[in-house]
Scaffold this active site. Structure first.
Site, mmCIF file in Angstrom:
data_model
loop_
_atom_site.group_PDB
_atom_site.id
_atom_site.type_symbol
_atom_site.label_atom_id
_atom_site.label_comp_id
_atom_site.label_asym_id
_atom_site.label_seq_id
_atom_site.Cartn_x
_atom_site.Cartn_y
_atom_site.Cartn_z
ATOM 1 N N ASP A 1 -18.166 65.297 -20.893
ATOM 2 C CA ASP A 1 -17.000 65.001 -20.062
ATOM 3 C C ASP A 1 -17.086 63.607 -19.459
ATOM 4 O O ASP A 1 -16.123 63.140 -18.854
ATOM 5 C CB ASP A 1 -16.864 66.049 -18.945
ATOM 6 C CG ASP A 1 -15.940 67.183 -19.347
ATOM 7 O OD1 ASP A 1 -15.354 67.104 -20.444
ATOM 8 O OD2 ASP A 1 -15.781 68.132 -18.556
ATOM 9 N N ASP B 1 -16.825 80.575 -13.957
ATOM 10 C CA ASP B 1 -17.665 81.592 -14.594
ATOM 11 C C ASP B 1 -17.425 82.985 -13.992
ATOM 12 O O ASP B 1 -17.177 83.952 -14.714
ATOM 13 C CB ASP B 1 -19.149 81.197 -14.498
ATOM 14 C CG ASP B 1 -19.522 80.632 -13.134
ATOM 15 O OD1 ASP B 1 -18.632 80.502 -12.276
ATOM 16 O OD2 ASP B 1 -20.703 80.329 -12.918
HETATM 17 O O1 LIG Z 1 -15.919 68.286 -15.094
HETATM 18 C C1 LIG Z 1 -16.987 68.845 -15.346
HETATM 19 C C2 LIG Z 1 -17.888 69.239 -14.331
HETATM 20 C C3 LIG Z 1 -19.076 69.848 -14.701
HETATM 21 N N1 LIG Z 1 -19.383 70.060 -15.997
HETATM 22 C C4 LIG Z 1 -20.667 70.688 -16.365
HETATM 23 O O2 LIG Z 1 -20.821 71.914 -15.715
HETATM 24 C C5 LIG Z 1 -22.190 72.204 -15.558
HETATM 25 C C6 LIG Z 1 -22.473 72.746 -14.177
HETATM 26 O O3 LIG Z 1 -22.321 71.751 -13.221
HETATM 27 P P1 LIG Z 1 -23.351 71.517 -12.024
HETATM 28 O O4 LIG Z 1 -22.848 70.365 -11.255
HETATM 29 O O5 LIG Z 1 -24.740 71.495 -12.522
HETATM 30 O O6 LIG Z 1 -23.084 72.788 -11.171
HETATM 31 P P2 LIG Z 1 -24.060 73.907 -10.594
HETATM 32 O O7 LIG Z 1 -23.693 74.088 -9.180
HETATM 33 O O8 LIG Z 1 -25.467 73.702 -10.895
HETATM 34 O O9 LIG Z 1 -23.485 75.085 -11.483
HETATM 35 C C7 LIG Z 1 -23.450 76.458 -11.226
HETATM 36 O O10 LIG Z 1 -22.162 76.840 -10.782
HETATM 37 C C8 LIG Z 1 -21.081 76.483 -11.655
HETATM 38 C C9 LIG Z 1 -19.809 77.015 -11.064
HETATM 39 O O11 LIG Z 1 -19.588 76.451 -9.833
HETATM 40 C C10 LIG Z 1 -21.304 77.042 -13.045
HETATM 41 O O12 LIG Z 1 -20.334 76.508 -13.897
HETATM 42 C C11 LIG Z 1 -22.666 76.638 -13.535
HETATM 43 O O13 LIG Z 1 -22.923 77.175 -14.800
HETATM 44 C C12 LIG Z 1 -23.723 77.102 -12.563
HETATM 45 O O14 LIG Z 1 -25.006 76.710 -13.015
HETATM 46 C C13 LIG Z 1 -22.954 70.936 -15.867
HETATM 47 O O15 LIG Z 1 -23.594 71.059 -17.103
HETATM 48 C C14 LIG Z 1 -21.865 69.897 -15.922
HETATM 49 O O16 LIG Z 1 -22.156 68.894 -16.832
HETATM 50 C C15 LIG Z 1 -18.509 69.690 -16.987
HETATM 51 O O17 LIG Z 1 -18.784 69.853 -18.169
HETATM 52 N N2 LIG Z 1 -17.328 69.085 -16.639
#
Ligand SMILES: O=c1ccn([C@@H]2O[C@H](COP(=O)(O)OP(=O)(O)O[C@H]3O[C@H](CO)[C@@H](O)[C@H](O)[C@H]3O)[C@@H](O)[C@H]2O)c(=O)[nH]1
Ligand SMILES: [Mn+2]
Length: 734
Positions: free
Chosen positions: A144, A450
């Site tokens: 992204d 999710d």
């Molecule tokens: O516009 C976006 C924003 C995020 N991501 C991806 O989404 C994932 C999760 O993002 P992260 O910032 O690491 O969020 P976390 O808080 O760690 O994520 C938790 O919470 C999210 C929901 O809020 C779930 O989607 C994740 O799977 C879960 O691990 C990462 O691989 C990002 O690269 C995208 O692909 N596009």
């Protein structure tokens, strides 16, 4: 039976066990606490003081306790049906041999600065080297960030995989993320051959890492590199993160007989995707990216099973795919399984887990408790999906879901045709007028895409599975390492959860008649994080302010009414300590969790509540704040030493510092009063203040004793002292 091959066919591929004994014990225990809570409510109702003696403060306490009691009752649901699963992968292998289904693995990344490309390709490499026939594996990276740096890193990974995959298979390497593997200590007993090959492979890895990091530092790719691969031509001068065409590049075509590793074995397919981004089109964050991946992969490999990973979650166990398949391929129950969710584990948790990121009790008890109601959560990463259920299919009585019957959609199309064909599927306008983001794929418009998607799938009649592997963690990621990051992440979740509760997807309404009542309650434990904020804020401010004004809010210690308070408090905490210890936390970690619980509820939950309401009124839109996966050196050092990081000024820090001061003032004032006036009616209030002060000790250290950069900024300290003094002295109490 079984050995002779006759009985094997009939044996189940997995087993489900419910903890019956603990269930009875927990019910009895829960019942006694429930009685205690009811007595407290009765006490509040029958002892309302006269108007000038703090009637409103009292009623506020009653409201807060009503809420806590109600909330505690719904949390019971998660503990009544704790269920564990045990797959038998050897039976799967004997039964299906090489008739196993193809798997598509999706990795999402969003920003090369916050999510370093080296980390991303480690996840990709760990997925490419699964102990599974490579011709059945396709790995898709969705970027992204639309960054050529990430594309370049993936190109490097595709070359390195030719050495890495045979190396892993030859020496049964675990884990198969090169960074995680090489960071281990090796015993020196293994053969010189293994040792030498390891050194050689490590050198290759280090060189690649160096090239990628240099490119990332420079922020651009050299011309010689760009000339190696036509794909770089996509990054013309007009391409920016928010504004670019769809880019699909098949870096390794697993169907091409020349795509082999150093040992001559076929390589898995590897695809880079950056879906189209235009400023005027909403891109729906991770949900949008997942949906583009679903469509693009359906054009290229169309595997019936999809594994979805965040870019920081590498595979830690090369046999995970086979274990997960047991839940899909079991003759009796497999066809009902929509997804198999693994717990999220992290490799950067310190011993006493200062920011309470490990979520051990959630992983081991609560999620398994939801599974007991056939409504396991979807946690966004570390999850195997059935493509059909993810794409919106309703489960129906005669559904058989044969995973091997999917025909080859690719036919004889060339790579170029596949790339061009799938670009269209990743365009902004493609979804217009379709069910994508509503009934198909991940659901849009929610910060926890999710959770809401998982809820919808369960409501469509599927039975998701939660699997907590006992021996080896299946996926390992990175948890936030600063307080600020941790609170921002928690706020995003809390906000998303509350948004679901207030929407038409509220489990009590949407899930009614579709999922079990226990599952509806279980969902609400999380969906109602946000409303915990105000009762908690109330409970940690008003008693200490009233204490300074000499207004009692609790029964005297000598009164019988004191007992339910003492019982509920002690029994609840004893149980929670026992749970934490049983799940592998240290006692200090449990204590830290109490602090984080207080901080999260008074900051993240408060803002999440307010922001959700504001958005509900249509006044704003919220974005997805990506959790940083890197911190500067000083911060990392303090994190490893378990010193909390307060060193930035944010409103959240103002709040926690002020609350800490109010309780300190309350405690000091209360003790003076008791010594002076011998007023026994205030003792319980002093204990409440004292507990809050004790749990906040690291905050006082951060305000007054620390000289490192992680202490509170002076401005925050001053503000908190002034505001707390004003609150204690001036706030009228009715
Ligand atoms: O516009 C976006 C924003 C995020 N991501 C991806 O989404 C994932 C999760 O993002 P992260 O910032 O690491 O969020 P976390 O808080 O760690 O994520 C938790 O919470 C999210 C929901 O809020 C779930 O989607 C994740 O799977 C879960 O691990 C990462 O691989 C990002 O690269 C995208 O692909 N596009
Ligand atoms: Mn993450």
């Amino acid at each position: 039976m079984g050995r002779d091959g006759r009985g094997e066919e009939g044996l189940p591929l997995f087993e489900t066990k419910v903890g019956k004994k603990s269930r009875v014990a927990y019910r009895i225990f829960g019942f006694t606490i429930f009685i205690g809570i009811c007595v407290i409510w009765v006490y509040r109702l029958t002892h309302i003081p006269a108007a000038e003696q703090g009637r409103w403060a009292w009623i506020g306490m009653f409201m807060a306790e009503l809420w806590f009691g109600f909330y505690w009752i719904i949390t019971l649901s998660l503990r009544l049906n704790v269920t564990y699963r045990y797959p038998f992968k050897h039976r799967l292998i004997t039964r299906y041999g090489d008739r196993l289904p193809a798997i598509d693995i999706f990795v999402c990344t969003a920003d090369p600065k916050i999510e370093p490309p080296t980390m991303v390709i480690n996840t990709v490499l760990s997925a490419m080297s699964y102990n599974y026939p490579p011709e059945k594996l396709s790995i898709y990276l969705s970027d992204d960030g639309g960054s050529e740096l990430t594309f370049y890193a993936l190109m490097e990974a595709s070359q390195f995989s030719k050495h890495w995959i045979p190396f892993c298979k030859k020496f049964r390497v675990e884990p198969r993320s090169p960074a995680a593997y090489f960071s281990q200590n090796f015993n020196h007993q293994d053969s010189t051959l293994a040792h030498e090959e390891r050194l050689a492979t490590k050198k290759l890895y280090e060189d690649m890492k160096f090239r990628i990091e240099r490119a990332t530092e420079l922020g651009s790719i050299s011309k010689e590199v760009k000339d190696q691969l036509k794909g770089f031509a996509e990054w013309n001068s007009r391409v920016t993160k928010q504004n670019h065409q769809s880019i699909v590049q098949i870096l390794i075509d697993g169907k091409n007989p020349n795509a082999v590793d150093d040992d001559g074995h076929q390589l898995p397919t590897l695809v880079y995707l950056a879906r189209e981004k235009r400023p005027q089109w909403p891109h729906n964050f991770k949900a949008g990216s997942m949906n583009a991946l679903i469509r693009v992969s359906s054009e290229i490999s169309n595997a019936p099973i999809i594994l979805n990973l965040d870019c920081d979650m590498y595979s830690n166990d090369s046999d995970t795919i086979k274990e997960a398949l047991c839940f899909f391929m079991d003759k009796e129950q497999g066809h009902k399984t929509s997804y198999v969710q693994y717990p999220q584990s992290f490799n950067n948790i310190t011993k006493n887990d200062i920011y309470s990121n490990a979520f051990n009790t959630l992983n081991m008890i609560e999620f398994a408790g939801m599974d007991g109601f056939n409504a396991a959560f979807y946690l966004g990463t570390g999850c195997f999906h059935r493509r059909e259920s993810l794409c919106g299919l309703n489960y129906y009585e005669n559904y058989r879901g044969d995973l091997n019957s999917v025909c080859d959609i690719r036919k004889d199309r060339t790579i170029y045709e596949l790339e061009e064909g799938s670009k269209v599927l990743a365009n902004c306008s493609y979804e217009t007028g379709t069910q994508w983001g509503k009934e198909m794929g991940l659901v849009y418009g929610c910060l926890v895409e999710d959770t809401i998607t998982g809820l919808k799938i369960a409501c469509r009649g599927w039975k998701p599975v939660y699997y907590y592997p006992q021996n080896r963690k299946a996926f390992v990621g990175i948890a936030p390492t600063t307080l600020d990051q941790a609170l921002v992440q928690y706020k995003r979740w809390t906000e998303g959860f509350f948004q679901i509760f207030l929407s038409k997807y509220c489990p009590f309404i949407y899930g009614h008649g579709k999922i079990k009542f226990g599952a509806q309650m279980g969902y609400c434990v999380y969906l109602l994080f946000a409303p915990n904020s105000f009762p908690t804020l109330y409970y940690v401010t008003i008693p200490s302010i009233c204490l300074l004004h000499g207004i009692p809010l609790f029964p005297e210690v000598s009164s019988l009414w004191f007992l339910p308070f003492a019982y509920v408090y002690l029994a609840r905490n004893a149980c929670s300590i026992a749970e934490s210890l049983a799940c592998g936390d240290t006692l200090a970690a449990w204590w830290n969790l109490q602090r984080m619980w207080l901080i999260r509820r008074t900051t993240s939950c408060t803002f999440a509540f307010i922001d959700t309401i504001i958005r509900q009124l249509g006044l704003s839109e919220t974005g997805f704040a990506i959790t940083a996966k890197v911190a500067d050196e000083g911060m990392s050092k303090r994190y490893k030493q378990e010193m909390m990081e307060f060193g930035s000024s944010s409103v959240m820090f103002d709040i926690i510092a002020t609350l800490a001061m109010i309780n300190l003032f309350g405690l000091v004032g209360g003790i003076v009063k008791i010594v002076w006036e011998m007023d026994e009616s205030l003792i319980m209030q002093i204990v409440v203040c004292w507990l809050v002060v004790m749990v906040n000790v690291p905050l006082y250290q951060g305000m007054f004793l620390r000289s490192d950069k992680g202490g509170f900024p002076t401005s925050v300290v001053l503000k908190s002292v002034v505001v707390a003094s004003l609150a204690c002295l001036m706030m009228p109490v009715y």
